[in-house]
Design an enzyme around this catalytic site. Structure first.
Site, PDB file in Angstrom:
ATOM      1  N   GLY A   1      32.830  35.113  47.638  1.00  0.00           N
ATOM      2  CA  GLY A   1      32.189  36.365  47.816  1.00  0.00           C
ATOM      3  C   GLY A   1      31.848  36.760  49.395  1.00  0.00           C
ATOM      4  O   GLY A   1      31.511  37.677  49.861  1.00  0.00           O
TER       5      GLY A   1
ATOM      6  N   ASP B   1      33.792  38.899  37.718  1.00  0.00           N
ATOM      7  CA  ASP B   1      33.710  37.513  38.006  1.00  0.00           C
ATOM      8  C   ASP B   1      32.140  37.244  37.444  1.00  0.00           C
ATOM      9  O   ASP B   1      31.410  37.230  38.296  1.00  0.00           O
ATOM     10  CB  ASP B   1      33.958  37.282  39.349  1.00  0.00           C
ATOM     11  CG  ASP B   1      33.954  35.585  39.493  1.00  0.00           C
ATOM     12  OD1 ASP B   1      34.151  34.781  38.498  1.00  0.00           O
ATOM     13  OD2 ASP B   1      33.989  34.909  40.700  1.00  0.00           O
TER      14      ASP B   1
END
Length: 500
Positions: free
Chosen positions: A178, A266
């Site tokens: 991320g 995710d």
């Protein structure tokens, strides 16, 4: 079923469907008519040696004769067929594990047996993309408790090969992701392996980011190694940087990742199972997990990070791993490069101790290497930082990095994309915010990670005083079309970087 009436002759069509098994038959094919097959039916295709499950595409053209059958390249490879080979077609037997998926859709708790049945069928190729999407979605959010996450992880470990290094200490690390850039893993492997620890690093390709570690390392070396080749490299050099997809370690994970990427999902439970199943299957014993926290990172709050930390450590214990979670700053990209080649350049600058090496990437890599050295018990608490720093500054980490790359087949120099455009500040002020998600999307629109040399080269960091017309970042692309595509997004989003 009369197998003689369900025999068709294989014809090569050369259709690429990534990894999806697809079968092609004529609408007036006698098998389609007699068996009542319709488009998108899941059917079993067999030869004398093996069988696969594939989705049917029905043709109404002369590409095939009525007695011929075509396969996607992926399906043909799995069956190992040649033109004119005989194939047998039959109905797919009921997939019993789908009852567990349906139960999960209604938020029922599943046990190890249920998850193992699901994962086994996924690895066998029985699930269509629709089935996979249903399973992933059913497990998303907070729909899995800690026992379920542990059971899913165990099932994923059991689904493939498991490496054994015959060592008490085998280390590894992982970043939750991320955060654009942040390519610490190759640096940590080089430092730790240079110290003398064993670190068989298998990494994934990008799921929702402009580059995964495997994508970046593929710029520099071969990352597609079998489990036997991994063992050879690690036994020689103490570490590796390889893609986990060909090693058959937790193979269900590689199937699920492709669907997660398409869905841009995710979720926490599957994230934990994905990470820890790969680590356990690779034979690791001690693992450091990096969780970056920031407003536009994958984990956005300290509360979320703490929950994920606890779950990681609990599931790690359940599958026999000693897990240490490190929560780090995720408010901005780490390093200058965002995209495989640009991140590879950052890695080499750090390893070579070059003057313009990104300081933030260096510091984060040293932090994680420190944690891993001390977690292993081989370096005394409080001595890890000094040890890691000496290895990096002495050049031993770079030497080890090159040696591992060469052991994997090659050590290549990264080459930048031919097309670029500079983005400059429209006003003066202090850089207040960098949107990780939007700058990552910009890098993806420029072509990364499929176009290895595409991406973003960042020139600024949070808190810096910015002058009007100062260079903020450069967009790189391998074609003018991709560059224009990225530039259009940039022009429509003036909040990628905020200056006040």
């Amino acid at each position: 079923m009369d197998t003689h009436s369900n025999i068709l002759k294989y014809k090569h069509l050369g259709i690429y469907t990534q990894n999806e098994n697809v079968v092609y038959m004529r609408e007036d094919c006698h098998v389609c008519i007699s068996e009542g097959f319709e488009a998108l039916t899941r059917i079993r295709i067999s030869n004398a040696n093996t069988s696969i499950v594939a989705s049917l595409n029905v043709l109404n053209s002369d590409i095939l004769l009525p007695n011929e059958i075509g396969l996607s390249d992926a399906a043909a490879k799995k069956l190992n067929v040649s033109p004119n080979d005989t194939l047998y077609v039959s109905h797919l037997e009921p997939i019993e594990s789908l009852s567990h998926v349906r139960a999960k859709i209604y938020n029922k708790k599943l046990d190890y047996k249920a998850y193992n049945n699901i994962i086994t069928d996924i690895v066998e190729g029985d699930y269509s993309n629709i089935h996979l999407s249903a399973f992933i979605t059913a497990c998303a959010g907070d729909r899995m408790d800690i026992d379920e996450i542990s059971d899913l992880t165990k099932a994923m470990i059991a689904s493939g090969k498991q490496l054994n290094w015959n060592k008490d200490i085998v280390v590894d690390k992982h970043c939750i992701g991320g955060l654009p850039g942040n390519r610490t893993t190759p640096l940590v492997v080089a430092i730790v392996a240079a110290y003398g620890l064993t670190m068989p690093k298998t990494s994934s390709r990008a799921i929702t980011s402009p580059a995964g570690t495997a994508d970046t390392m593929e710029v520099l070396t071969n990352v597609t190694l079998s489990s036997e080749e991994i063992k050879t490299v690690v036994e020689k050099e103490g570490g590796c940087f390889v893609w986990g997809g060909t090693a058959q370690l937790s193979p269900a994970d590689d199937v699920l990742i492709k669907i997660e990427k398409a869905l841009d999902i995710d979720s926490e439970g599957q994230l934990i199972a994905s990470v820890l199943s790969k680590k356990a299957a690779a034979g690791s014993t001690h693992v450091v997990i990096d969780i970056p926290v920031g407003e536009t990172a994958k984990v956005r709050s300290t509360e979320m990070a703490e929950k994920l930390k606890n779950h990681m450590e609990t599931v790690g214990t359940a599958v026999g791993l000693n897990v240490k979670v490190v929560v780090t700053d995720g408010t901005q990209p780490v390093g200058r490069g965002i995209g495989p080649t640009l991140e590879a350049i950052d890695i080499l600058k750090v390893l070579k101790n070059e003057e313009d090496a990104p300081k933030d990437l260096t510091e984060r890599a040293l932090l994680l290497a420190t944690e891993l050295l001390e977690l292993s018990g081989k370096v005394e608490k409080g001595k890890g930082q000094e040890t890691a720093h000496k290895i990096l500054k002495s050049g031993k980490a770079y030497e080890k990095f090159v040696a591992i790359c060469k052991a994997q087949g090659q050590f290549s120099k990264p080459v930048l994309a031919p097309y670029k455009i500079e983005i400059k500040a429209e006003k003066s002020g202090v850089l207040q915010r960098i949107d990780n998600r939007k700058i990552a999307k910009l890098a993806k629109l420029s072509g990364a990670p499929q176009s290895k040399s595409a991406g973003i080269l960042l020139n600024v960091h949070l808190g810096e005083q910015i002058e009007e017309n100062q260079l903020l970042y450069t967009i790189y692309a391998e074609s003018k079309g991709e560059l224009n595509y990225a530039l259009e997004y940039e022009n429509n989003h003036n909040d990628i970087i905020t200056i006040n």
